[in-house]
Design an enzyme around this catalytic site. Structure first.
Site, PDB file in Angstrom:
ATOM      1  N   LYS A 129       0.816  -1.220   0.000  1.00 56.43           N
ATOM      2  CA  LYS A 129       0.000   0.000   0.000  1.00 56.43           C
ATOM      3  C   LYS A 129       0.845   1.264   0.000  1.00 56.43           C
ATOM      4  O   LYS A 129       0.410   2.308  -0.470  1.00 56.43           O
ATOM      5  CB  LYS A 129      -0.911   0.028   1.239  1.00 56.43           C
ATOM      6  CG  LYS A 129      -2.173  -0.799   1.091  1.00 56.43           C
ATOM      7  CD  LYS A 129      -3.146  -0.476   2.213  1.00 56.43           C
ATOM      8  CE  LYS A 129      -4.343  -1.410   2.176  1.00 56.43           C
ATOM      9  NZ  LYS A 129      -5.151  -1.325   3.396  1.00 56.43           N
ATOM     10  N   LYS A 208      -7.435 -10.123  -7.495  1.00 53.62           N
ATOM     11  CA  LYS A 208      -8.439 -10.485  -6.501  1.00 53.62           C
ATOM     12  C   LYS A 208      -9.674  -9.595  -6.711  1.00 53.62           C
ATOM     13  O   LYS A 208      -9.537  -8.417  -7.032  1.00 53.62           O
ATOM     14  CB  LYS A 208      -7.834 -10.231  -5.105  1.00 53.62           C
ATOM     15  CG  LYS A 208      -8.789 -10.488  -3.958  1.00 53.62           C
ATOM     16  CD  LYS A 208      -8.149 -10.152  -2.617  1.00 53.62           C
ATOM     17  CE  LYS A 208      -9.246  -9.932  -1.578  1.00 53.62           C
ATOM     18  NZ  LYS A 208      -8.768  -9.727  -0.221  1.00 53.62           N
ATOM     19  N   LYS A 211     -13.641  -4.014  -5.072  1.00 52.12           N
ATOM     20  CA  LYS A 211     -14.382  -2.871  -5.570  1.00 52.12           C
ATOM     21  C   LYS A 211     -13.433  -1.854  -6.200  1.00 52.12           C
ATOM     22  O   LYS A 211     -13.737  -1.275  -7.236  1.00 52.12           O
ATOM     23  CB  LYS A 211     -15.155  -2.234  -4.412  1.00 52.12           C
ATOM     24  CG  LYS A 211     -16.011  -1.079  -4.862  1.00 52.12           C
ATOM     25  CD  LYS A 211     -16.913  -0.583  -3.762  1.00 52.12           C
ATOM     26  CE  LYS A 211     -17.514   0.740  -4.187  1.00 52.12           C
ATOM     27  NZ  LYS A 211     -18.493   1.242  -3.239  1.00 52.12           N
TER      28      LYS A 211
END
Ligand code: TRP
Length: 347
Positions: A129, A208, A211
């Site tokens: 991240k 994966k 959203k």
């Protein structure tokens, strides 16, 4: 567990041999999608049959990402509706919003005292991240401490999580161990309950389902929307023309068929694919219908809940109430063991 540190039954208030308490959390990214459902929710629904469960909408984790403040409340409500519509049952399980129970952040702070920065920096999710960030919010580094606090606040012994969270759960065990070593045995070392479906790939057949990648289908989508999404799904790349023979074992559409289509039809679907007698579009049509059928009742329940947000609110508030009474007791004992119960020293 070190000898002589075993917590007695009377202290934990729990019986030996009873299945461990279950805790799991999900970020409020809005309505659930097929990935949330296959990877987590469907398992959570089953676990309610055999375990005492706590299911938490983790809004305090979500703010370490970039959710706009004006959207957070709606996303919490939408996820709560998805939880209830798929069958999480507030009569059986404790369903609540993390920030309604301030003890989560208190315990997370207390865990800061026993968590090595090195362990946090090793987390793959943290590294991924923050790889291209100029300025890293401390919340992203400390994220797994809050996750450990979520679980251990209820002294849960089992956590249904996907593969991507196993490392965080390992760190949770490390935190429990270190805390127990310093302050006396109190927290369990929670184990993972593996998912049923393995890794769920999105419609792109690559990443994966998520959203943010945009490779998924909302579980509450209406039939038209289901078809619009499913038609974009990537199939066996070697199958260029409609009558080329396909390979169901490498096709993500076939994997989804295995989750949603009547098992009696699967052989037929696979054989027609291999023979090149059913094209990908026709095959996706069947999948779209299966998904539509699978979630029909879920959509109906969600529509009822959407029309009655006060009911959802009452459920979340009652859940928070139950969670708080557990959380307060844990924090009382934790503060005591960490020496913060100064009143007792004053007599
Ligand atoms: N980090 C988890 C995820 O992104 C969400 C989460 C927060 C969680 N607290 C938890 C999962 C506690 C299991 C247990 O999926």
């Amino acid at each position: 567990m070190a000898e002589g540190q075993m917590t007695t039954e009377a202290e934990t208030g729990r019986e030996v041999g009873v299945s461990p308490r279950v805790f799991s959390g999900m970020q409020p990214s809005g309505e659930a999608h097929l990935g949330n459902y296959l990877g987590a929710l469907r398992r959570w629904v089953e676990l309610q049959e055999s375990h005492e469960c706590f299911f938490c909408i983790v809004d305090q984790h979500a703010i370490t990402g970039d959710i706009p403040a004006e959207e957070l409340a709606t996303r919490i409500l939408d996820l709560a509706i998805s939880f209830l519509a798929v069958g999480l049952d507030p009569e059986r399980s404790v369903i609540f919003v993390q920030s309604d129970v301030p003890e989560h952040t208190e315990l997370a702070w207390l865990f800061n005292a026993v968590t090595p920065v090195g362990s946090l920096e090793r987390m793959t999710q943290y590294k991924d991240k923050t790889a291209r960030m100029e300025s890293i919010p401390a919340g992203l580094l400390n994220y797994p401490i809050l996750q450990a606090a979520d679980i251990l606040l209820y002294r849960a012994g089992a956590v249904p999580v996907g593969e991507d969270q196993l490392q965080h759960l390992e760190l949770t065990r490390e935190i429990a161990r270190r805390w127990n070593a310093r302050y006396g045995d109190f927290f369990p070392e929670p184990v993972a309950i593996p998912g049923v479906g393995g890794r769920i790939l999105g419609l792109d057949g690559k990443a994966k389902m998520s959203k943010s990648v945009g490779n998924t289908v909302r579980i509450l989508a209406e039939p038209d929307e289901i078809w619009d999404r499913v038609r974009t799904a990537v199939t066996d790349p070697q199958r260029v023309r409609r009558d080329d023979p396909g390979r169901p074992e490498v096709c993500n559409v076939f994997t989804l068929h295995q989750h949603f289509t009547n098992p009696d039809r699967l052989d037929d679907i696979a054989n027609q694919c291999r023979a090149g007698t059913r094209g990908c579009v026709a095959c996706k049509r069947i999948l779209a219908e299966s998904i539509e059928e699978h979630f029909r009742e879920v959509r109906e329940r969600a529509a009822e809940l959407k029309a009655d947000p006060r009911r959802v609110r009452a459920i979340l508030e009652a859940g928070a109430e139950r969670a708080r009474s557990e959380a307060r007791e844990t924090i009382r004992q934790v503060r005591d063991r960490m020496g913060m119960d100064w009143r007792s020293a004053w007599g």
